[in-house]
Design a protein around this motif. Structure first.
Motif, PDB file in Angstrom:
ATOM      1  N   UNK A  32     -15.295 -13.418   3.941  1.00  0.00           N
ATOM      2  CA  UNK A  32     -14.067 -13.873   4.615  1.00  0.00           C
ATOM      3  C   UNK A  32     -13.717 -15.341   4.384  1.00  0.00           C
ATOM      4  N   UNK A  33     -14.668 -16.140   3.929  1.00  0.00           N
ATOM      5  CA  UNK A  33     -14.341 -17.546   3.662  1.00  0.00           C
ATOM      6  C   UNK A  33     -13.846 -17.775   2.231  1.00  0.00           C
ATOM      7  N   UNK A  34     -13.788 -16.720   1.427  1.00  0.00           N
ATOM      8  CA  UNK A  34     -13.239 -16.853   0.070  1.00  0.00           C
ATOM      9  C   UNK A  34     -11.779 -17.304   0.182  1.00  0.00           C
ATOM     10  N   UNK A  35     -11.369 -18.188  -0.698  1.00  0.00           N
ATOM     11  CA  UNK A  35     -10.026 -18.768  -0.626  1.00  0.00           C
ATOM     12  C   UNK A  35      -9.058 -18.063  -1.565  1.00  0.00           C
ATOM     13  N   UNK A  78     -24.909  -9.560  -1.428  1.00  0.00           N
ATOM     14  CA  UNK A  78     -24.204 -10.483  -0.552  1.00  0.00           C
ATOM     15  C   UNK A  78     -22.770 -10.653  -1.035  1.00  0.00           C
ATOM     16  N   UNK A  79     -21.794 -10.570  -0.122  1.00  0.00           N
ATOM     17  CA  UNK A  79     -20.396 -10.778  -0.536  1.00  0.00           C
ATOM     18  C   UNK A  79     -20.196 -12.161  -1.130  1.00  0.00           C
ATOM     19  N   UNK A  80     -19.439 -12.235  -2.230  1.00  0.00           N
ATOM     20  CA  UNK A  80     -19.221 -13.546  -2.850  1.00  0.00           C
ATOM     21  C   UNK A  80     -18.244 -14.400  -2.054  1.00  0.00           C
ATOM     22  N   UNK A  81     -18.446 -15.700  -2.166  1.00  0.00           N
ATOM     23  CA  UNK A  81     -17.531 -16.648  -1.552  1.00  0.00           C
ATOM     24  C   UNK A  81     -17.150 -17.673  -2.613  1.00  0.00           C
TER      25      UNK A  81
END
Length: 154
Positions: A32-35, A78-81
């Motif tokens: 969720x912190x991916x821009x 792990x989801x990428x950011x």
């Protein structure tokens, strides 16, 4: 984090696009912190982008500019950011081509937002198998979004 800027002269449901982008990133298991940046432009600006970056004349519907080359994680990873990149859309082109695709202008904008997002995540449609995968995934996300909106009364 999702930023949206409307530099077009069109009224666009920006909250709906941000909601869809948020939903899609979650559905794809992107952190969720991916821009992500979404820029809505007029046909003159889109023509300039299209010519400068694709070498093609005239406006197009959507362009994607990936940054950190994030990818959808495999199960258990792990989801990428990081910075996904920019999606540039032209609402007038989107609205004009919507009937050709059997969609409303809002539906076409949603479809193209997901199309642009999938490009940011490394998908392409140059080859038949790539196209089948990418467009199938695009359709799956839109169907899940429609179900989500119906279930939540939107």
């Amino acid at each position: 984090m999702i930023d949206i800027i409307n530099e077009s002269d069109q009224k666009v449901d920006e909250q709906r696009l941000v909601g869809l982008a948020t939903f899609a990133l979650d559905w794809l298991r992107i952190h969720p912190s991916a821009e992500l940046s979404i820029l809505l432009v007029d046909e003159t600006a889109m023509s300039a982008y299209h010519e400068k970056f694709m070498g093609l004349p005239g406006p197009t519907d959507v362009l994607s500019f990936p940054m950190d080359e994030l990818r959808v994680p495999a199960d258990g990873q792990t989801p990428p950011t990081g910075v996904l990149g920019d999606i540039v859309m032209c609402p007038t082109v989107t609205a004009r081509q919507a009937p050709e695709n059997g969609r409303t202008p809002d539906g076409e904008a949603e479809y193209l937002l997901i199309h642009g997002l999938l490009h940011l995540l490394g998908h392409d449609h140059a080859e038949p198998e790539e196209k089948r995968i990418m467009f199938g995934l695009n359709d799956e996300i839109i169907a899940a979004w429609d179900e989500h909106r119906q279930a939540s009364g939107q």
